[in-house]
Write a protein that holds these residues in place. Structure first.
Motif, PDB file in Angstrom:
ATOM      1  N   ALA A   6       0.789  -1.224   0.000  1.00 28.07           N
ATOM      2  CA  ALA A   6       0.000   0.000   0.000  1.00 28.07           C
ATOM      3  C   ALA A   6       0.824   1.279   0.000  1.00 28.07           C
ATOM      4  O   ALA A   6       0.357   2.321  -0.466  1.00 28.07           O
ATOM      5  CB  ALA A   6      -0.937  -0.007   1.216  1.00 28.07           C
ATOM      6  N   ALA A   7       2.040   1.236   0.518  1.00 26.74           N
ATOM      7  CA  ALA A   7       2.837   2.464   0.660  1.00 26.74           C
ATOM      8  C   ALA A   7       3.826   2.682  -0.488  1.00 26.74           C
ATOM      9  O   ALA A   7       4.621   3.628  -0.443  1.00 26.74           O
ATOM     10  CB  ALA A   7       3.589   2.447   1.989  1.00 26.74           C
ATOM     11  N   GLU A   8       3.784   1.825  -1.495  1.00 24.46           N
ATOM     12  CA  GLU A   8       4.801   1.875  -2.563  1.00 24.46           C
ATOM     13  C   GLU A   8       4.955   3.258  -3.182  1.00 24.46           C
ATOM     14  O   GLU A   8       6.052   3.824  -3.222  1.00 24.46           O
ATOM     15  CB  GLU A   8       4.453   0.865  -3.663  1.00 24.46           C
ATOM     16  CG  GLU A   8       4.734  -0.571  -3.319  1.00 24.46           C
ATOM     17  CD  GLU A   8       4.388  -1.494  -4.475  1.00 24.46           C
ATOM     18  OE1 GLU A   8       4.457  -1.059  -5.639  1.00 24.46           O
ATOM     19  OE2 GLU A   8       4.028  -2.648  -4.225  1.00 24.46           O
ATOM     20  N   SER A   9       3.867   3.813  -3.724  1.00 26.41           N
ATOM     21  CA  SER A   9       3.974   5.082  -4.454  1.00 26.41           C
ATOM     22  C   SER A   9       4.374   6.226  -3.533  1.00 26.41           C
ATOM     23  O   SER A   9       5.154   7.105  -3.914  1.00 26.41           O
ATOM     24  CB  SER A   9       2.658   5.400  -5.168  1.00 26.41           C
ATOM     25  OG  SER A   9       1.593   5.477  -4.236  1.00 26.41           O
ATOM     26  N   LEU A  10       3.865   6.213  -2.298  1.00 29.46           N
ATOM     27  CA  LEU A  10       4.219   7.255  -1.341  1.00 29.46           C
ATOM     28  C   LEU A  10       5.696   7.180  -0.962  1.00 29.46           C
ATOM     29  O   LEU A  10       6.357   8.214  -0.799  1.00 29.46           O
ATOM     30  CB  LEU A  10       3.360   7.109  -0.077  1.00 29.46           C
ATOM     31  CG  LEU A  10       1.894   7.526  -0.196  1.00 29.46           C
ATOM     32  CD1 LEU A  10       1.102   6.970   0.976  1.00 29.46           C
ATOM     33  CD2 LEU A  10       1.774   9.047  -0.254  1.00 29.46           C
ATOM     34  N   TYR A  11       6.204   5.972  -0.828  1.00 27.70           N
ATOM     35  CA  TYR A  11       7.601   5.786  -0.440  1.00 27.70           C
ATOM     36  C   TYR A  11       8.550   6.292  -1.526  1.00 27.70           C
ATOM     37  O   TYR A  11       9.618   6.828  -1.232  1.00 27.70           O
ATOM     38  CB  TYR A  11       7.851   4.310  -0.155  1.00 27.70           C
ATOM     39  CG  TYR A  11       9.186   4.004   0.474  1.00 27.70           C
ATOM     40  CD1 TYR A  11       9.417   4.246   1.826  1.00 27.70           C
ATOM     41  CD2 TYR A  11      10.223   3.461  -0.276  1.00 27.70           C
ATOM     42  CE1 TYR A  11      10.638   3.970   2.415  1.00 27.70           C
ATOM     43  CE2 TYR A  11      11.452   3.168   0.297  1.00 27.70           C
ATOM     44  CZ  TYR A  11      11.651   3.426   1.640  1.00 27.70           C
ATOM     45  OH  TYR A  11      12.871   3.142   2.209  1.00 27.70           O
TER      46      TYR A  11
END
Length: 401
Positions: A271-276
């Motif tokens: 879930a955090a891929e793009s934010l990371y």
């Protein structure tokens, strides 16, 4: 009235340890090891076996029995089929020591304020004490578990606890092959399902990831492995002088085993891929890699979990210089059928990381419905020279540690 009758029917169906202080080990004196010519291999030129959901323990028997009954009535979503969660792992140190596991997977949920996962709605549905009574769950920080409310038992309740265990083991084994640590950032919960959410029980809700929580992930890693991350192989290490990380991977700018030993590698998905990735082109300054499409600048690791259907694609990505993670089994199917098709496909595809729930046979092996299926390299090697990315280098000998 019909709604409450349904709720009553569902509910009817369902119807002392001390806190261990966490301390990091002191670094050992640096020692020179002679591992032979295989240490000239690059990180992408070996194959290792990893465990899937490496923290996972069986859920409570009462909850599991409830899930079986509810599933038989068609009440549960297919993703919560209890057959697929009927497995358990031994502690991480034992996986490393006794079975040569050199890759693990940790599922983490965001819990910035603490206490988000101390209530178990599955127990509430059974009329039992639904509070965990586990002090670690009250503290702020990322929590490790599989499915809130139903499948929550774990060998490590917090991300920090697992990191300390890995660090301590690494310090105590200074010649070890690098450990690949797969981090799945999760925010899916049973409360997302409309049928379950309509029931009058206190289901757990997820806290979405944001830019702050992505930074906190790196902070937790640094709090254990050190601010300079000298025991971690980072995207910056691999990218080197290349502008794009994918270019570095394609040009073989991976560290040698000699330089990678006694270190770990973090790879994130979920879930955090793009934010990371946001604000960090080619993952500059980040502690973790991210499983990415080979066409993107952040690509170094690629995830292709179906080794049979994705066989040629895995070979292609390995030839291009990427490190590929795949799976030998899933959902307890292979442990029940004894089918090694996926395992053999994973090994011969050249995928560097093969993940399994069964580095050892299930404890019920030999009883009705269970086989002695377990994943291992021929001759039970710890690691193998990759036949595709290290083509022509099979004569170097055996990879140690």
């Amino acid at each position: 009235m019909k709604h409450y009758a349904f709720v009553f029917a569902v509910a009817f169906i369902f119807v002392g340890a001390c806190k261990k202080e966490i301390q990091k080990s002191l670094p050992l004196e640096e020692t020179t090891f002679d591992n032979g010519p295989t240490d000239s291999l690059k990180l992408n030129q070996i194959q290792i076996i990893a465990s899937h959901n490496s923290y996972h323990r069986h859920t409570d028997d009462t909850v599991f029995d409830f899930l079986i009954r509810a599933n038989a009535l068609g009440i549960l979503p297919s993703s919560y089929d209890p057959v697929g969660i009927d497995y358990a792992h031994i502690p991480l140190e034992q996986q490393f020591d006794d079975y040569g596991i050199r890759g693990i997977e940790l599922d983490i949920y965001n819990d910035p304020n603490g206490g988000q996962f101390k209530h178990r709605a599955g127990l509430e549905m059974l009329g039992l004490d639904a509070e965990a009574h586990i002090p670690e769950l009250d503290a702020p920080g990322f929590k490790i578990l599989h499915i809130p409310d139903f499948d929550y038992n774990t060998n490590h309740y917090t991300f920090k606890s697992a990191l300390v265990t890995i660090y301590n083991w690494s310090v105590a084994h200074p010649n070890h092959l690098p450990i690949f640590i797969n981090i799945e950032t999760k925010q899916d919960v049973p409360a997302d399902n409309p049928t379950l959410a309509s029931l009058p029980f206190n289901f757990t809700h997820a806290v979405p990831y944001d830019a702050y929580s992505c930074d906190k992930m790196d902070e937790e890693i640094k709090s254990v492995f050190g601010e300079n991350l000298d025991k971690v192989i980072t995207p910056d290490d691999v990218r080197g002088s290349y502008i794009r990380l994918d270019s570095a991977a394609r040009n073989g700018n991976w560290p040698t085993l000699a330089k990678a030993r006694n270190k770990v590698v973090f790879i994130m998905e979920g879930a955090a891929e793009s934010l990371y990735k946001s604000g960090h082109p080619s993952l500059q300054g980040r502690a973790m890699f991210v499983y990415s499409s080979p066409s993107t600048a952040e690509a170094a690791f690629v995830i292709l979990n179906g080794p049979v259907g994705s066989y040629s694609q895995i070979q292609q990505r390995v030839q291009q210089g990427f490190i590929v993670r795949t799976r030998a089994d899933g959902g307890t199917t292979e442990a029940r059928t004894g089918d090694y098709t996926k395992m053999y496909a994973a090994f011969s595809s050249g995928a560097q990381i093969t993940s399994t729930d069964y580095y050892k046979a299930d404890y019920r092996a030999g009883t009705t419905g269970w086989t002695d299926y377990h994943v291992y390299f021929p001759n039970h090697e710890l690691a193998r020279i990759d036949s595709i990315s290290a083509s022509g280098q099979s004569g170097l000998g055996t990879i140690k540690e």
